[in-house]
Scaffold this active site. Sequence first.
Site, short mmCIF file in Angstrom:
data_model
loop_
_atom_site.label_atom_id
_atom_site.label_comp_id
_atom_site.label_asym_id
_atom_site.label_seq_id
_atom_site.Cartn_x
_atom_site.Cartn_y
_atom_site.Cartn_z
N GLU A 73 -0.42 6.13 -2.70
CA GLU A 73 -1.84 6.43 -2.94
C GLU A 73 -2.73 5.22 -2.67
O GLU A 73 -3.94 5.36 -2.48
CB GLU A 73 -2.03 6.89 -4.39
CG GLU A 73 -1.37 8.22 -4.71
CD GLU A 73 -1.56 8.59 -6.18
OE1 GLU A 73 -1.21 9.71 -6.55
OE2 GLU A 73 -2.09 7.73 -6.95
N THR A 74 -2.13 4.03 -2.70
CA THR A 74 -2.92 2.81 -2.54
C THR A 74 -2.53 2.11 -1.24
O THR A 74 -1.74 2.63 -0.47
CB THR A 74 -2.65 1.85 -3.73
OG1 THR A 74 -1.33 1.33 -3.61
CG2 THR A 74 -2.82 2.57 -5.05
N TRP A 108 14.99 0.44 -2.24
CA TRP A 108 13.92 1.44 -2.33
C TRP A 108 14.15 2.52 -1.27
O TRP A 108 14.48 2.22 -0.13
CB TRP A 108 12.56 0.78 -2.09
CG TRP A 108 11.74 0.55 -3.33
CD1 TRP A 108 11.84 -0.48 -4.20
CD2 TRP A 108 10.68 1.38 -3.80
NE1 TRP A 108 10.90 -0.35 -5.19
CE2 TRP A 108 10.18 0.79 -4.97
CE3 TRP A 108 10.12 2.56 -3.33
CZ2 TRP A 108 9.13 1.34 -5.69
CZ3 TRP A 108 9.06 3.10 -4.05
CH2 TRP A 108 8.58 2.50 -5.23
N CYS A 131 12.57 1.14 4.18
CA CYS A 131 11.71 2.32 4.38
C CYS A 131 10.55 2.22 3.41
O CYS A 131 10.76 2.29 2.19
CB CYS A 131 12.51 3.60 4.13
SG CYS A 131 11.50 5.10 4.25
N VAL A 132 9.36 2.02 3.94
CA VAL A 132 8.16 1.87 3.11
C VAL A 132 7.29 3.10 3.31
O VAL A 132 6.66 3.26 4.37
CB VAL A 132 7.38 0.59 3.48
CG1 VAL A 132 6.18 0.42 2.56
CG2 VAL A 132 8.29 -0.63 3.41
N ILE A 133 7.26 3.99 2.33
CA ILE A 133 6.53 5.25 2.45
C ILE A 133 5.12 5.08 1.89
O ILE A 133 4.94 4.55 0.79
CB ILE A 133 7.26 6.39 1.72
CG1 ILE A 133 8.64 6.60 2.33
CG2 ILE A 133 6.44 7.68 1.80
CD1 ILE A 133 9.49 7.64 1.62
N SER A 187 11.69 -3.55 0.41
CA SER A 187 11.48 -4.10 1.75
C SER A 187 10.77 -5.44 1.71
O SER A 187 10.98 -6.28 2.60
CB SER A 187 10.69 -3.11 2.60
OG SER A 187 11.47 -1.95 2.84
N HIS A 235 -0.75 -0.53 -1.07
CA HIS A 235 0.42 -1.38 -1.31
C HIS A 235 1.37 -1.38 -0.11
O HIS A 235 1.90 -2.41 0.28
CB HIS A 235 1.14 -0.88 -2.56
CG HIS A 235 2.13 -1.87 -3.07
ND1 HIS A 235 3.28 -1.48 -3.72
CD2 HIS A 235 2.16 -3.21 -3.03
CE1 HIS A 235 3.98 -2.56 -4.04
NE2 HIS A 235 3.31 -3.61 -3.65
#
Length: 158
Positions: free
Chosen positions: A94-95, A31, A89-91, A65, A97
């Site tokens: 909108e929620t 991701w 990398c966790v961007i 991730s 998550h």
Amino acid sequence: MSTAHKNLSEFATDDLPDISAKTFAIVVAEWNHEVTEKLFEGAYQTLLQYGAIPENIIRANVPGSYELSYGSQVFAQKENVDAVIALGCVIQGETKHNDYINNAVAHGLTQVSLKYDKPVIFGVLTPNNQQQALDRAGGIHGNKGDEAAITSIKMLKF
Ligand SMILES: Nc1c(NC[C@H](O)[C@H](O)[C@H](O)CO)[nH]c(=O)[nH]c1=O
Ligand SMILES: CC(=O)[C@@H](O)COP(=O)(O)O
């Protein structure tokens, strides 16, 4: 201190251990690959710069991730692996998550490190947006991959 006031690629390098015979596993989340590939390159080159040899650096990819914990465990349980570096990398979306992923992987990697008694490094960016990610993957704030690699080396002194 926030990363905005500290460069991730600037760190003390005195008294580092000899890692010429150490084996490192780098687990990379696919991701946001345009970011995670930069993190990998930073980690890989930093390991080489401070004495690791290419034959002793193992790379494996996981989808996201959230899977870094399991992917890191696969390598942490191997006797010939001395340290594991988990890169992701966790961007923020909108929620919520991203919060669940970040909390899960931070906790999961810690549990793997403690269970297998070896360094498992949290090289996961948790930015609010793409630009913050790029700034920390070889941009104005340095490279989180560099930091993760040097951290793995320093932890081998224990
Ligand atoms: N949104 C991001 C994800 N999401 C995928 C999860 O990590 C996981 O693969 C999925 O929930 C299935 O278990 N992963 C990232 O690494 N970064 C993101 O921004
Ligand atoms: C962090 C993620 O998994 C991301 O793709 C979720 O995005 P959203 O919260 O907008 O569904």
